[in-house]
Each structure stands twice: as structure tokens, then as C-alpha cells.
Scaffold this active site. Structure first.
Site, short mmCIF file in Angstrom:
data_model
loop_
_atom_site.label_atom_id
_atom_site.label_comp_id
_atom_site.label_asym_id
_atom_site.label_seq_id
_atom_site.Cartn_x
_atom_site.Cartn_y
_atom_site.Cartn_z
CE1 TYR A 21 11.04 32.46 3.33
CE2 TYR A 21 11.27 30.08 3.09
CZ TYR A 21 10.88 31.31 2.58
OH TYR A 21 10.34 31.39 1.32
CE LYS A 64 -0.84 -0.50 4.96
NZ LYS A 64 -0.88 0.67 5.79
NE ARG A 123 -5.58 0.62 11.75
CZ ARG A 123 -4.38 0.50 11.20
NH1 ARG A 123 -3.54 1.52 11.18
NH2 ARG A 123 -3.98 -0.64 10.66
CG MET A 171 7.20 24.82 -1.40
SD MET A 171 6.05 25.94 -2.19
CE MET A 171 5.23 26.67 -0.82
C1 LIG Z 1 -3.21 -4.16 8.44
C2 LIG Z 1 -1.75 -4.03 8.20
N1 LIG Z 1 -1.02 -5.15 8.06
C3 LIG Z 1 0.30 -5.11 7.85
C4 LIG Z 1 0.98 -3.89 7.74
C5 LIG Z 1 2.46 -3.88 7.52
O1 LIG Z 1 3.14 -3.37 8.64
P1 LIG Z 1 4.72 -3.30 8.69
O2 LIG Z 1 5.12 -2.34 7.62
O3 LIG Z 1 5.03 -2.78 10.05
O4 LIG Z 1 5.22 -4.67 8.43
C6 LIG Z 1 0.26 -2.71 7.88
C7 LIG Z 1 0.97 -1.44 7.78
O5 LIG Z 1 0.54 -0.34 7.97
C8 LIG Z 1 -1.15 -2.79 8.11
O6 LIG Z 1 -1.89 -1.68 8.26
#
Ligand SMILES: Cc1ncc(COP(=O)(O)O)c(C=O)c1O
Length: 369
Positions: A261, A35, A133, A309
Site C-alpha cells: 500500500y 490476566k 488509577r 490486514m
Molecule cells: C495490579 C497489577 N498487578 C500486577 C501486574 C503485573 O505487572 P508486571 O507484568 O509488570 O509484572 C499488573 C499488570 O498489569 C497489574 O495491573
């Protein structure tokens, strides 16, 4: 003029992926978490590369990422970790994506829509064992599973959870979460009339708890080379991504010369300052003001003044040889010096995950190997 770019070492990625896979028993599948554009590395290329290493499972957050992963890995199982809704059903079915059900009503919504469209979806149930969550409460998860399993239009093929914390040598919720998850697993196994795929561990749990591998693990950060390196961990992986850019201008300045800045840095002695093409708009964290590091010809030079920036300023010393057009390393290795995402994260008081995923997509991803 060239803005910053990213160089990705695919052979190192292969080594990381294979290190994970080879550490697992034959009955545990690695589900690679790709992801957030594969943690900034580029989802398509990384998923394709992993598929060519024999990886059969991927996890992403959103449908569009799942569609992208499907192109790279035509035969893989692809999990959507976010909460898919009714208007995602057509894409889930068309691209053979597996939705993770994170609350019971969502299962009914997907079921109704799948029936209406005459399709069947594979889903996994997410159990909240303490992360707080996504997920259904662990205490009633087996009942939720039974109700979900009876719904038309969806087929519950897996059950998972996610750890809030996994620590060694100090208290963490991980072991309690695993106890709860195993109770859920036992109860589901008693009632289910078909095989269910159970998965829990992400990188850190995988590194320390072999007995938690179950049917699958979901590693993310270790694939990209971070989070390993302690002797008691199962494997070691190395960073894959370097971030580079060009020098735009170099100037000699006297002592007591204020830079950037709000003049947050003042030179103590006469020196030379390079202005370099990267700034917070590129994902170069503003907390690296007066704390970052840039590598050039085997030396590390301090970032001075505020990050702006599009530019950062670096003190290269009175004899510094950097000149406009030269390539410098913002993150990576140059000779004997290295400054990786975890080093940068420490300086910016964050985690390598945020550093990697913040590198703007305008930085071209260049793949080697
Ligand atoms: C549901 C879930 N599984 C697995 C992972 C992978 O975690 P990691 O990068 O700590 O291995 C994530 C990462 O955000 C996650 O949200």
C-alpha cells in the site's frame, strides 16, 4: 493454507515460575498475574501448569478469567483486579474468587448484595499510593479499612497497592509509594483483629527491591520471559512464546519495484519477495511496516512495505530459498538469530506487554513440554 500460530514452551515457563518462587522467602507468596489470557499465552494452560509447580495464588482482571483460572487451579486463591459489581457477587461466591475493592462505595455495594444473597466474600482493599488509577486514597486508607472491615457479608483479608514506576539510577515514584503503603500497613495492623495479607510489587519492583516483597508479590511479564536480563536484577527469565506462520507466495522482482500500500518501499536491486500469512488483523503491529523482521533457516529478513490486514511482505534476497508452505518465525529464535517480543516492541515503539497481548486468539496456541 495455514494462518499464524503460537508455540509455547511450558518447560521454560516452569523454569521462570520456579525462578520467581525460589527467589522469595518462605513467608512471601507469588501471586501470578495471568490476566489478558496470561499475556496472550493462554490462561487455562498456564494457570494449570503453574498450579502443578505449586503456585497457590493468581490474579486476573475480570470475573470470566477468574472462573477459567478456578478450573485450572481448584485450590488457589484468585484475585479479581478489576472493579467487581453487585451482579458479580453470585459468581464471586460460587467460584470462591477474591474481589479487589478499588473504591469505598464498591465495598458497600458488594456487602449489601452478599448479605442479600446470604453469601460471604473475601476481598482485598486496593490503596492508591500514587498510581492514580484504582484504589482508595492512601492518606485515609486505614480509616476506609476500618469501615470496610465492619461491613457484613465481606471479609477483608488483604490490602494492596500498585506502583506507577520503579526505576534504578533515576527518579521514580516507587520508593515514595512504598513509604506510604508501609504507613498504611502499620496503621491497619494496629486496628485489625485478624491477619491481613499485604502485597505491592509487580515484576520490576520484585527484581530490584527484595525488602518490598511483603506477604505477596504480583509478577506478570517476567513469568513470560521479559523485563529481566540486567546483572543487578534478582533473577533471569527467558521468553516462552514463539509466533510462527507460513509463506504463501514468493516472486522475483526487478529493481525499482514498489511494494505494498502506498508503495512505501521500492527495491534497489533485483530481488525476491515472500508474502507471508500475518497482518495487523492477527496482531502483527502496523508500525512494523518497513521495520519488522522474519526468521528463516537461521537468517533474519526485513519486512518491507506496509503491513496489511492479513499479509506481510519480506525481502529474502535474490538467492532466498523460502518457498510457499515453508514455516517462518515472526517472533522467537531460529539458529543464531532471535527476534523476541521486546525486539519487536522497540521497532513498533511500544512495550512487549502490548505485543504479546495483541496476538489474536485466532492464532492457535500449541503447547510443548
Ligand atoms: C495490579 C497489577 N498487578 C500486577 C501486574 C503485573 O505487572 P508486571 O507484568 O509488570 O509484572 C499488573 C499488570 O498489569 C497489574 O495491573
Amino acid at each position: 493454507m495455514r494462518r499464524s500460530w503460537v508455540e509455547i514452551n511450558l518447560e521454560q515457563f516452569d523454569r521462570n515460575v520456579l525462578a520467581v518462587r525460589n527467589a522469595l522467602g518462605s513467608d512471601t507468596e507469588p501471586i501470578l498475574v495471568v490476566k489478558a489470557d496470561a499475556y496472550g499465552h493462554g490462561l487455562s494452560r498456564m494457570a494449570a501448569r503453574a498450579a502443578s509447580c505449586g503456585i497457590r495464588w493468581f490474579a486476573v482482571a475480570y470475573i470470566d478469567e477468574g472462573v477459567e483460572a478456578r478450573v485450572s487451579a481448584p485450590d488457589a486463591d484468585i484475585l479479581i483486579l478489576g472493579a467487581a459489581m453487585a451482579d458479580d457477587v453470585a459468581a464471586l461466591a460460587e467460584h470462591r474468587l477474591t474481589a479487589v475493592i478499588v473504591y469505598e462505595e464498591q465495598a458497600r455495594i458488594l456487602s449489601d448484595e452478599a448479605v442479600r444473597q446470604g453469601v460471604s466474600l473475601k476481598v482485598h482493599l486496593k490503596v492508591d499510593t500514587g498510581m492514580g488509577r484504582f484504589g482508595v486514597p492512601w492518606a485515609s486508607a486505614a480509616d476506609t479499612f476500618r469501615r470496610m472491615d465492619a461491613l457484613p457479608g465481606i471479609e477483608v483479608t488483604g490490602v494492596c497497592t500498585h506502583f506507577a514506576s520503579v526505576e534504578i539510577g533515576r527518579p521514580s515514584l516507587g520508593p515514595t509509594q512504598m513509604e506510604r503503603f508501609l504507613e498504611v500497613r502499620d496503621a491497619i495492623r494496629q486496628s485489625a483483629d485478624h491477619p491481613i495479607f499485604f502485597h505491592a510489587s509487580s515484576s520490576r519492583a520484585f527484581l530490584y527491591f527484595e525488602e518490598w516483597d511483603l506477604d505477596g508479590i504480583r509478577p506478570g511479564i517476567i513469568l513470560y520471559g521479559y523485563g529481566t536480563g540486567k546483572p543487578d536484577m534478582r533473577i533471569e527469565t527467558r521468553p516462552v512464546l514463539q509466533w510462527k506462520t507460513t509463506v504463501m507466495m514468493v516472486k522475483d522482482v526487478p529493481a525499482n519495484f514498489a511494494v505494498g500500500y502506498y508503495s512505501s518501499y521500492t527495491t534497489r536491486v533485483p530481488t525476491r519477495i515472500a508474502t507471508i500469512a500475518a497482518g495487523y488483523a492477527d496482531g502483527y503491529h502496523r508500525l512494523l511496516s518497513n521495520r519488522g523482521m522474519v526468521l528463516f533457516e537461521g537468517n533474519a529478513y526485513p519486512v518491507i512495505g506496509r503491513i496489511s490486514m492479513n499479509w506481510i511482505t519480506v525481502d529474502i534476497g535474490a538467492d532466498g530459498t523460502m518457498k510457499p508452505g515453508d514455516t517462518v518465525t515472526l517472533m522467537g529464535v531460529d539458529g543464531d538469530v532471535a527476534f523476541w517480543a521486546d525486539d519487536m516492541a522497540k521497532q513498533a515503539r511500544t512495550i512487549p506487554y502490548e505485543i504479546l497481548t495483541s496476538i489474536h486468539t485466532s492464532a492457535e496456541r500449541v503447547y510443548h513440554g
